[in-house]
Scaffold this motif. Structure first.
Motif, PDB file in Angstrom:
ATOM      1  N   ALA A 428       0.835  -1.203   0.000  1.00 37.81           N
ATOM      2  CA  ALA A 428       0.000   0.000   0.000  1.00 37.81           C
ATOM      3  C   ALA A 428       0.867   1.249   0.000  1.00 37.81           C
ATOM      4  N   LEU A 429       1.939   1.248   0.809  1.00 35.53           N
ATOM      5  CA  LEU A 429       2.845   2.391   0.852  1.00 35.53           C
ATOM      6  C   LEU A 429       3.562   2.557  -0.488  1.00 35.53           C
ATOM      7  N   ASP A 430       3.928   1.446  -1.104  1.00 36.67           N
ATOM      8  CA  ASP A 430       4.602   1.519  -2.396  1.00 36.67           C
ATOM      9  C   ASP A 430       3.683   2.118  -3.460  1.00 36.67           C
ATOM     10  N   ASP A 431       2.437   1.664  -3.471  1.00 34.20           N
ATOM     11  CA  ASP A 431       1.469   2.236  -4.430  1.00 34.20           C
ATOM     12  C   ASP A 431       1.270   3.722  -4.170  1.00 34.20           C
ATOM     13  N   MET A 432       1.243   4.103  -2.907  1.00 32.71           N
ATOM     14  CA  MET A 432       1.006   5.496  -2.560  1.00 32.71           C
ATOM     15  C   MET A 432       2.175   6.374  -3.025  1.00 32.71           C
ATOM     16  N   LEU A 433       3.396   5.887  -2.891  1.00 31.15           N
ATOM     17  CA  LEU A 433       4.553   6.681  -3.262  1.00 31.15           C
ATOM     18  C   LEU A 433       4.789   6.703  -4.772  1.00 31.15           C
ATOM     19  N   PRO A 437       2.158  13.014  -9.735  1.00 29.56           N
ATOM     20  CA  PRO A 437       1.578  14.318  -9.357  1.00 29.56           C
ATOM     21  C   PRO A 437       0.519  14.759 -10.379  1.00 29.56           C
ATOM     22  N   GLY A 438      -0.561  15.267  -9.842  1.00 33.17           N
ATOM     23  CA  GLY A 438      -1.668  15.708 -10.694  1.00 33.17           C
ATOM     24  C   GLY A 438      -2.656  14.611 -11.038  1.00 33.17           C
ATOM     25  N   ARG A 439      -2.314  13.367 -10.706  1.00 31.75           N
ATOM     26  CA  ARG A 439      -3.211  12.238 -10.973  1.00 31.75           C
ATOM     27  C   ARG A 439      -3.516  11.458  -9.700  1.00 31.75           C
ATOM     28  N   GLY A 440      -3.372  12.103  -8.606  1.00 33.13           N
ATOM     29  CA  GLY A 440      -3.588  11.436  -7.329  1.00 33.13           C
ATOM     30  C   GLY A 440      -5.063  11.257  -6.988  1.00 33.13           C
ATOM     31  N   PRO A 441      -5.347  10.422  -6.012  1.00 36.64           N
ATOM     32  CA  PRO A 441      -6.740  10.138  -5.637  1.00 36.64           C
ATOM     33  C   PRO A 441      -7.322  11.122  -4.623  1.00 36.64           C
ATOM     34  N   SER A 443      -7.786  15.162  -2.800  1.00 33.25           N
ATOM     35  CA  SER A 443      -8.373  16.427  -3.248  1.00 33.25           C
ATOM     36  C   SER A 443      -7.448  17.141  -4.232  1.00 33.25           C
ATOM     37  N   ASN A 444      -8.056  17.699  -5.292  1.00 29.85           N
ATOM     38  CA  ASN A 444      -7.318  18.392  -6.359  1.00 29.85           C
ATOM     39  C   ASN A 444      -6.306  17.475  -7.035  1.00 29.85           C
ATOM     40  N   ASN A 445      -6.646  16.138  -7.029  1.00 24.35           N
ATOM     41  CA  ASN A 445      -5.777  15.142  -7.682  1.00 24.35           C
ATOM     42  C   ASN A 445      -4.351  15.133  -7.124  1.00 24.35           C
ATOM     43  N   THR A 446      -4.236  15.386  -5.832  1.00 24.47           N
ATOM     44  CA  THR A 446      -2.920  15.413  -5.209  1.00 24.47           C
ATOM     45  C   THR A 446      -2.486  14.024  -4.790  1.00 24.47           C
ATOM     46  N   CYS A 447      -1.199  13.875  -4.552  1.00 27.62           N
ATOM     47  CA  CYS A 447      -0.604  12.623  -4.098  1.00 27.62           C
ATOM     48  C   CYS A 447      -0.018  12.810  -2.703  1.00 27.62           C
ATOM     49  N   ALA A 448       0.291  11.731  -2.082  1.00 29.56           N
ATOM     50  CA  ALA A 448       0.961  11.770  -0.781  1.00 29.56           C
ATOM     51  C   ALA A 448       2.458  11.967  -0.984  1.00 29.56           C
ATOM     52  N   HIS A 449       3.099  12.567   0.001  1.00 28.64           N
ATOM     53  CA  HIS A 449       4.533  12.815  -0.071  1.00 28.64           C
ATOM     54  C   HIS A 449       5.220  12.136   1.110  1.00 28.64           C
ATOM     55  N   LEU A 450       6.398  11.629   0.831  1.00 28.34           N
ATOM     56  CA  LEU A 450       7.122  10.895   1.860  1.00 28.34           C
ATOM     57  C   LEU A 450       7.391  11.760   3.080  1.00 28.34           C
ATOM     58  N   GLN A 451       7.640  13.049   2.879  1.00 26.80           N
ATOM     59  CA  GLN A 451       7.953  13.934   3.986  1.00 26.80           C
ATOM     60  C   GLN A 451       6.727  14.225   4.850  1.00 26.80           C
ATOM     61  N   LYS A 452       5.539  13.975   4.303  1.00 26.68           N
ATOM     62  CA  LYS A 452       4.327  14.296   5.063  1.00 26.68           C
ATOM     63  C   LYS A 452       3.255  13.237   4.781  1.00 26.68           C
ATOM     64  N   ILE A 459      -5.113   4.082   4.212  1.00 24.19           N
ATOM     65  CA  ILE A 459      -6.368   3.328   4.171  1.00 24.19           C
ATOM     66  C   ILE A 459      -6.871   3.208   2.741  1.00 24.19           C
ATOM     67  N   TYR A 460      -6.778   4.312   1.989  1.00 16.60           N
ATOM     68  CA  TYR A 460      -7.251   4.299   0.598  1.00 16.60           C
ATOM     69  C   TYR A 460      -6.504   3.247  -0.210  1.00 16.60           C
ATOM     70  N   TYR A 461      -5.188   3.170  -0.038  1.00 17.42           N
ATOM     71  CA  TYR A 461      -4.401   2.224  -0.828  1.00 17.42           C
ATOM     72  C   TYR A 461      -4.496   0.801  -0.291  1.00 17.42           C
ATOM     73  N   LEU A 462      -4.711   0.645   1.006  1.00 12.71           N
ATOM     74  CA  LEU A 462      -4.896  -0.710   1.546  1.00 12.71           C
ATOM     75  C   LEU A 462      -6.140  -1.376   0.975  1.00 12.71           C
ATOM     76  N   GLU A 463      -7.180  -0.585   0.765  1.00 11.25           N
ATOM     77  CA  GLU A 463      -8.416  -1.148   0.214  1.00 11.25           C
ATOM     78  C   GLU A 463      -8.215  -1.706  -1.186  1.00 11.25           C
ATOM     79  N   LYS A 464      -7.151  -1.235  -1.888  1.00  4.43           N
ATOM     80  CA  LYS A 464      -6.916  -1.678  -3.261  1.00  4.43           C
ATOM     81  C   LYS A 464      -5.718  -2.614  -3.377  1.00  4.43           C
TER      82      LYS A 464
END
Length: 881
Positions: A428-433, A437-441, A443-452, A459-464
């Motif tokens: 799940a963490l690998d999929d998240m990282l 950018p710009g195609r994330g799930p 708000s505003n198609n954002t992605c998660a960042h390792l620093q934050k 949870i979103y990525y664990l479900e998939k």
């Protein structure tokens, strides 16, 4: 609940609330101070991302002294669990393996914080809070006590009760919790536990797997023992909802195993087991409860039971001993799917105590581990070992050769779930990282960042998550966070040499149609009974075809009596709930297991009664033909010519028709026979009675003509008038029959009212009025003929035929008066037989009364067949008839 437990709950709650609100500072401060630190046994490793873990490293916790005047002391753990320590090390191995994998989470190092829960809720809860709050004295945050928790996900906890409480709190922080052993179905409620996932099937599937086993061997009567916690109580609910006549059976008893050591309660439970007729016992409880229960089972020597074990104690080694095999041999258990973890044993063998660099808690656990697992120390000793007071091994045995539970990885089940849980978080963490950018799930198609990184993003990525382990098992979660449902079926084998083993004999998994599919190799199953066959455990034996199940009042659903189906109903299968009615033309067999065509009943030509009536009818017809032949042959003799021989011939013909019409009443009714029988009967008898009536009137006319002045009366009774009178009287009956047949014609009818198992074929008259008019008209003519003949009975002897007519009409009337009540009260074919008998009796009465004396004179006393003898007068003249 005892007062001591209440006090502990209150104090623990106060402490936990203090921990929850410990991040306290002014509005302009950017740091939070930890108000309380828990003293927990743990293992830690730093990394870019930290994963938490909760494991059972000790069995018990010492109860601290409780008081409302001081802060409660933190409990001490004891009773080291080597297998629990192996599970924690399995998580450490999985993280180490992921860190060495360049394809999974490249450039990211995973770390861990693993805590001991001592199998206690309050300790596990404190460990979970420590994971989400951290153990640092001071935490610097971007805002006032706001920021991501130290861990991104947690693996654990061991029990359902602990997991329910922990997941409730972690859900508030949206921290994902992936359990490796919590099976309670209640945890699948996404409203209450939005961040919960697990790599083990839930209890619903486990219970249904057990029910599949019950169905497979026909065990409809089973006992259920549950532990007094969420795991057992929720499991019992599933059993009661899924078992029954449809689900496969019912429960002989449901007993709750007590907390702690309560000898009296255990004795009562085992006594219930001993007295019950159920030979199958399901124990849905934790290992500790089962150990207590079996101690009492051995004490009372309760044998001859087939045990079914839940996941929690199927693979418990401490119960698989030769001493317990007389009681537990042949146990069938549900087990977590087995897996293999390459290189895990090598990793476990590399564990070495480092008393200089490890934390206090790590020193304690390592010390406990070596003392309880290998019972010896290193040679040469590790750094700092002497200062710690450790003793050296007295032998030179290599650790790899030591048999220990810790190093036994031949049957990894729970450990394998731990391994999959860590990898689920990693994928799940690998999929998240890998998000672009710009195609994330988010708000505003954002992605998660390792620093934050935020736990809720995980949870979103664990479900998939959907990946396959190196052992070939697929890992994914459904909409409730549950794993792919599959279990192994295990059997406890008692070998001839006294040793024991637990072998896999099948599996149960979810099919494409979301139903449980059980696969069993029955030839491999060991049965701990003399017959070496599965036991029989039913409250009531199966109801054979021809009976239905009737529940016994006040007893479970599978306790019933077998009630034979009533007449006309059948059951053609075993254990039928109800009997079904046969179709209209069918009836139940003697065994009440199938429908057979109903017997048909009608006045047949082939039965004795029908044969007798047919023979009598043909005999009467034959006699009429013979008499008619005699009269034709002697038509010129005085006795034939006297009283209008033409009427005599016509009367014989009508009698022959009367005899023949009785044949229409024999045989299966058809539309044409029903219509013809009464019409032929009515017209034939009217013709017959009309002839008799006219003969009577002729007698009276002749007598009046013999008196002075009476000659004119004969002109009204000539041959033409006689024929005309007979024709008119008969035509009236023909008209009555025509109206009857046209308006309401008699028709065949299958009467099922007389007999339940027979169909009586009969002719319904159609119109009762028509039938009554037909009979009434015949009766009117017969009565009129009888009265006229009675008036002429005292005429001179030359005209004594009136006496014969009177006698014949009396017979005729008597027969038909008796016919009416007999006909009404005779069922089925006997009504037709009564009518045929009345036709034949009245016809024979007329034939014998009118033609018997004449045939006697013609054939036996021809000397009297002279005109002088017939017309003879005077004293001494002999009566010719």
């Amino acid at each position: 609940m005892s007062q001591r437990r209440v006090m502990r709950s209150v104090l623990d709650t106060s402490l936990l609330l203090q921990m929850l609100f410990s991040c306290f500072s002014s509005l302009y401060s950017s740091s939070c101070e930890l108000q309380e630190r828990f003293h927990l046994n743990g293992m830690h490793k730093t990394g870019d991302v930290i994963l938490g873990g909760l494991f059972k490293l000790h069995f018990f916790a010492a109860e601290p002294d409780l008081s409302f005047t001081s802060e409660p002391q933190q409990p001490d753990c004891f009773g080291f669990d080597a297998t629990g320590f192996r599970k924690a090390q399995t998580m450490a191995f999985a993280i180490d393996e992921i860190n060495r994998n360049s394809d999974l989470l490249p450039n990211v190092t995973l770390g861990y914080s693993l805590y001991d829960n001592c199998l206690q809720l309050r300790i596990g809860f404190r460990a979970a809070l420590s994971l989400v709050s951290g153990q640092e004295e001071q935490v610097t945050l971007e805002e006032n006590c706001v920021g991501p928790p130290p861990v991104l996900g947690v693996v654990g906890d061991y029990t359902s009760t602990n997991t329910i409480s922990i997941s409730t709190v972690l859900g508030l922080y949206k921290v994902p919790l992936v359990s490796y052993f919590a099976t309670c179905t209640c945890l699948g409620d996404r409203q209450k536990f939005p961040s919960f996932f697990r790599t083990i099937p839930n209890d619903t599937f486990q219970v249904r797997a057990m029910i599949q086993i019950l169905k497979r061997f026909g065990w409809t009567w089973a006992g259920l023992l549950i532990s007094n916690d969420d795991y057992g109580i929720h499991g019992a609910r599933i059993f009661h909802s899924d078992m029954g006549p449809v689900g496969g059976g019912c429960l002989a008893y449901t007993e709750i195993l007590p907390w702690g050591d309560d000898p009296a309660e255990l004795r009562r439970i085992v006594d219930v087991m001993r007295k019950s007729t159920a030979r199958v016992v399901i124990v849905f409880a934790h290992e500790s409860h089962v150990i207590q229960l079996l101690g009492e089972v051995v004490r009372q020597n309760v044998t001859g039971l087939q045990w079914i074990a839940s996941v929690d104690w199927t693979s418990v080694a401490v119960l698989q001993t030769p001493d317990l095999m007389p009681y537990l041999g042949g146990t069938l258990g549900i087990a977590i799917r087995r897996g293999e973890i390459p290189e895990l044993r090598d990793f476990l063998l590399q564990i070495r105590p480092d008393l200089h660099h490890n934390t206090t808690q790590e020193k304690y656990m390592v010390n406990q581990f070596w003392e309880n697992t290998f019972r010896c120390r290193f040679e040469p000793p590790p750094a700092g070992w002497a200062e710690a007071g450790g003793e050296l091994c007295t032998g030179q045995e290599a650790i790899e050769d030591v048999e220990s539970e810790f190093l036994d990885i031949s049957d990894l089940r729970i450990d394998y779930n731990v391994y999959k849980s860590v990898y689920a978080l990693a994928y799940a963490l690998d999929d998240m990282l890998q998000c672009e950018p710009g195609r994330g799930p988010f708000s505003n198609n954002t992605c998660a960042h390792l620093q934050k990184l935020e736990p809720w993003q995980m949870i979103y990525y664990l479900e998939k998550v959907n990946f396959t382990t190196t052992f070939g098992h697929q890992v994914s979660f459904d909409e409730n966070g549950d794993a792919i449902p599959v279990y192994d079926i295990m059997n406890w084998v008692w070998l001839p040499d006294g040793r024991t083993k637990v072998q896999r004999v099948g599996e149960v998994q979810r099919s494409a149609f979301k139903a449980e599919e059980l696969t069993l190799d029955e030839d491999k199953i060991f049965w701990n009974f003399e017959s070496k066959q599965p036991p029989r455990s039913v409250c009531s034996e199966s109801c054979p075809p021809g009976t239905r199940m009737a529940r016994k009042r006040g007893e479970p659903e599978c306790c019933f009596d077998c009630v034979p189906c009533s007449e006309g109903k059948i059951s053609n299968m075993t254990d039928s709930m109800e009997c079904t009615s046969c179709p209209e033309d069918f009836w139940s067999s003697l065994q009440r297991d199938h429908c057979v065509p109903k017997q048909t009943e009608y006045l047949s030509y082939y039965e004795p009664l029908g044969i007798c009536l047919t023979f009598t009818s043909l005999l009467g017809t034959f006699i009429c033909i013979v008499v008619l032949g005699i009269f034709i042959h002697h038509h010129s003799t005085p006795i034939v010519r006297a009283n209008n021989s033409e009427l005599s011939f016509l009367l014989l013909v009508s009698l022959k028709l009367c005899f023949l019409c009785s044949l229409l009443f024999i045989g299966r009714p058809r539309p044409w026979t029903c219509q013809l029988r009464h019409a032929a009967f009515g017209i034939s008898f009217v013709l017959c009675v009309s002839c008799i009536l006219v003969k009577t009137m002729v007698v009276l006319a002749v007598f009046r003509a013999s008196k002075p002045g009476g000659e004119s009366s004969l002109k009204w009774f000539g041959a033409v008038q006689q024929r005309g009178t007979v024709l008119v009287l008969t035509s009236i009956q023909a008209a009555i029959c025509t109206v009857w047949l046209v308006s309401a014609s008699p028709m065949p009818y299958k009467n099922t009212q007389y007999y339940n198992d027979k169909i009586v074929y009969e002719c319904v008259v159609g119109s009762t009025v028509g039938f009554a008019v037909l009979l009434g008209y015949i009766g009117l003519l017969a009565i009129l003929s009888c009265l006229l003949a009675f008036l002429a009975r005292n005429l001179p002897d030359s005209f004594n035929e009136a006496k014969l007519i009177t006698f014949s009409m009396l017979i005729f009337c008597a027969v038909w008066v008796a016919f009416i009540p007999a006909y009404i009260n005779s069922p089925g074919k006997y009504a037709d037989a009564v009518e045929v008998f009345a036709i034949l009796a009245s016809s024979f009465g007329i034939l014998v009364a009118l033609f018997g004396p004449k045939c006697y004179i013609i054939l036996v006393r021809p000397e009297r067949n002279t005109k002088k003898a017939i017309m003879g007068r005077g004293k001494g003249s002999e009566n010719p008839i």
